[in-house]
Design a protein around this motif. Structure first.
Motif, PDB file in Angstrom:
ATOM      1  N   ALA A  88      -3.444  -4.632   3.239  1.00 56.14           N
ATOM      2  CA  ALA A  88      -4.124  -3.685   2.355  1.00 56.14           C
ATOM      3  C   ALA A  88      -4.809  -2.563   3.122  1.00 56.14           C
ATOM      4  O   ALA A  88      -4.956  -1.455   2.609  1.00 56.14           O
ATOM      5  CB  ALA A  88      -5.161  -4.424   1.500  1.00 56.14           C
ATOM      6  N   SER A 103       1.638  -7.285   2.312  1.00 54.05           N
ATOM      7  CA  SER A 103       0.336  -7.861   1.973  1.00 54.05           C
ATOM      8  C   SER A 103      -0.813  -7.193   2.720  1.00 54.05           C
ATOM      9  O   SER A 103      -1.979  -7.472   2.444  1.00 54.05           O
ATOM     10  CB  SER A 103       0.327  -9.365   2.287  1.00 54.05           C
ATOM     11  OG  SER A 103       0.453  -9.608   3.671  1.00 54.05           O
ATOM     12  N   LYS A 152      -3.897 -10.885   0.590  1.00 54.85           N
ATOM     13  CA  LYS A 152      -4.118  -9.521   1.057  1.00 54.85           C
ATOM     14  C   LYS A 152      -4.948  -9.557   2.334  1.00 54.85           C
ATOM     15  O   LYS A 152      -5.879 -10.355   2.461  1.00 54.85           O
ATOM     16  CB  LYS A 152      -4.837  -8.687  -0.012  1.00 54.85           C
ATOM     17  CG  LYS A 152      -3.982  -8.374  -1.232  1.00 54.85           C
ATOM     18  CD  LYS A 152      -2.805  -7.481  -0.878  1.00 54.85           C
ATOM     19  CE  LYS A 152      -1.978  -7.124  -2.116  1.00 54.85           C
ATOM     20  NZ  LYS A 152      -0.821  -6.274  -1.763  1.00 54.85           N
ATOM     21  N   CYS A 153      -4.614  -8.689   3.271  1.00 56.51           N
ATOM     22  CA  CYS A 153      -5.271  -8.778   4.569  1.00 56.51           C
ATOM     23  C   CYS A 153      -5.523  -7.403   5.166  1.00 56.51           C
ATOM     24  O   CYS A 153      -4.979  -6.390   4.717  1.00 56.51           O
ATOM     25  CB  CYS A 153      -4.433  -9.623   5.541  1.00 56.51           C
ATOM     26  SG  CYS A 153      -2.793  -8.953   5.868  1.00 56.51           S
TER      27      CYS A 153
END
Length: 374
Positions: free
Chosen positions: A64, A62, A305-306
């Motif tokens: 990005a 997750s 998303k992180c």
């Protein structure tokens, strides 16, 4: 020597990737990078350090973006290079290699920072969830515990929500101590039938207000509407005993976002005075490894998303000196290290990954079953 052949060039990219993807030790990847310039280029170009992190914890997928910050005062706007820029690839390889090392060697600590809200409370604030942060069942000669509201139906569940000490934590086990009412006839124990755990994060651009402690109902609505749970454990039976009970996760779980929920499933004990079922807890511990202050995350969209933030100047060590009462453990998901990094290997590691992080030695940390209580 002229007859020797580099197997990466001879086998090609696909087969070489299959071979190197079998490495499950971040130190081995560093050693591979040290063989030659061509091998280092291969590791970086193909993102092998990131792939290793994803194999350890699929939640890493997750992430990005990766940014490297040299000051805790963050810039107003973070600029991202083109993904194929060589400096960007080098930085990602370095950060993911350090992250993988942090995953595999850590001292177990209590990761709870604060109690947020309970699904119900019988007498607020005397029987608040905040009492569960205290290690015993009495504080200043008075009982210290959280109590749910009473229910006629014993199947009614309850939830407790906590904030962890870091936005990026590896959690291995949770300890819960049901409360025994020593002031009631028969000394009843108000345990649950079973427990389950969830880990997750807030949706972007939300945060708790300062009045959460005084207004649990709005906070609970906020949790239900704005927290995304990304991990759910299996259910564990709870013993009807007044002791600190250990619930070890099947595999270490990575929490990205720093929130944990305890689900208390089913009620056992009925209170004599009102004939209703209650659940009471006097203490909770969350055992694991916070990856701060060197690493942090920002959630950038509702899907989770992180951005992974790395602080190379942080006072951080992947294997800090153990304090009294702590014990170390290695995740069962991957092998323990077969050899420590010493001498020239340590120099290579520092050269390739940068000197901002000291990578420690875990040779004296082999007891996987030690209880990490602080």
């Amino acid at each position: 020597m002229e007859d020797c052949c580099d197997f990466i060039q001879w086998l090609g990219v696909d087969m070489s990737m299959q071979i190197l993807m079998c490495l499950d030790n971040p130190t081995d990847l560093v050693r591979v990078s040290a063989v030659s310039t061509a091998w280092r280029h291969f590791v970086i170009m193909n993102g092998l350090s990131k792939q290793l992190c994803i194999r350890m914890f699929p939640e890493v997928s997750s992430i990005a973006h990766v940014v490297e910050l040299h000051d805790r005062i963050e810039p107003l706007q973070i600029r991202y290079e083109t993904p194929m820029d060589w400096p960007c690839l080098e930085r990602e390889n370095r950060v993911y290699a350090l992250l993988a090392r942090g995953f595999t060697s850590f001292v177990r600590k209590d990761c709870l920072l604060e109690a947020i809200v309970a699904s119900s409370t019988d007498n607020y604030p005397q029987e608040s969830i905040h009492n569960t942060l205290e290690p015993g069942d009495r504080v200043d000669q008075r009982a210290s515990y959280w109590s749910s509201e009473g229910a006629v139906d014993p199947s009614v569940p309850e939830t407790l929500v906590y904030k962890l000490t870091a936005n990026l934590c590896v959690i291995t086990e949770i300890h819960i101590h049901p409360f025994q009412a020593y002031f009631q006839f028969g000394f009843p124990i108000y345990s649950a039938k079973a427990v389950r755990f969830r880990l997750g994060h807030l949706k972007p651009a939300y945060e708790f207000g300062n009045d959460t402690k005084n207004k649990p109902s709005p906070a609970l609505r906020f949790i239900n509407e704005n927290v995304v749970w990304t991990y759910t454990s299996p259910s564990f039976p709870m013993a009807h005993e007044s002791c600190l009970q250990t619930f070890k996760l099947p595999e270490p779980a990575l929490c990205i976002g720093g929130y944990m929920q305890i689900e208390l499933l089913g009620r056992v004990q009925k209170q004599e005075m009102d004939e209703k079922y209650y659940i009471c807890v006097c203490h909770v511990q969350v055992v694991g490894r916070p990856l701060s202050p060197a690493f942090d995350v920002d959630i950038i969209d509702p899907r989770g998303k992180c951005t992974l933030k790395y602080y190379p100047d942080a006072d951080y060590c992947c294997s800090p000196v153990k304090s009294e009462g702590e014990a170390s453990s290695s995740p069962s998901r991957f092998r323990s290290f077969t050899a420590s990094i010493r001498g020239w290997e340590q120099m290579i590691l520092n050269t390739l990954l940068g000197g901002g992080v000291v990578v420690g030695n875990d040779d004296d940390s082999d007891d996987d079953d030690a209880v990490g209580i602080v």
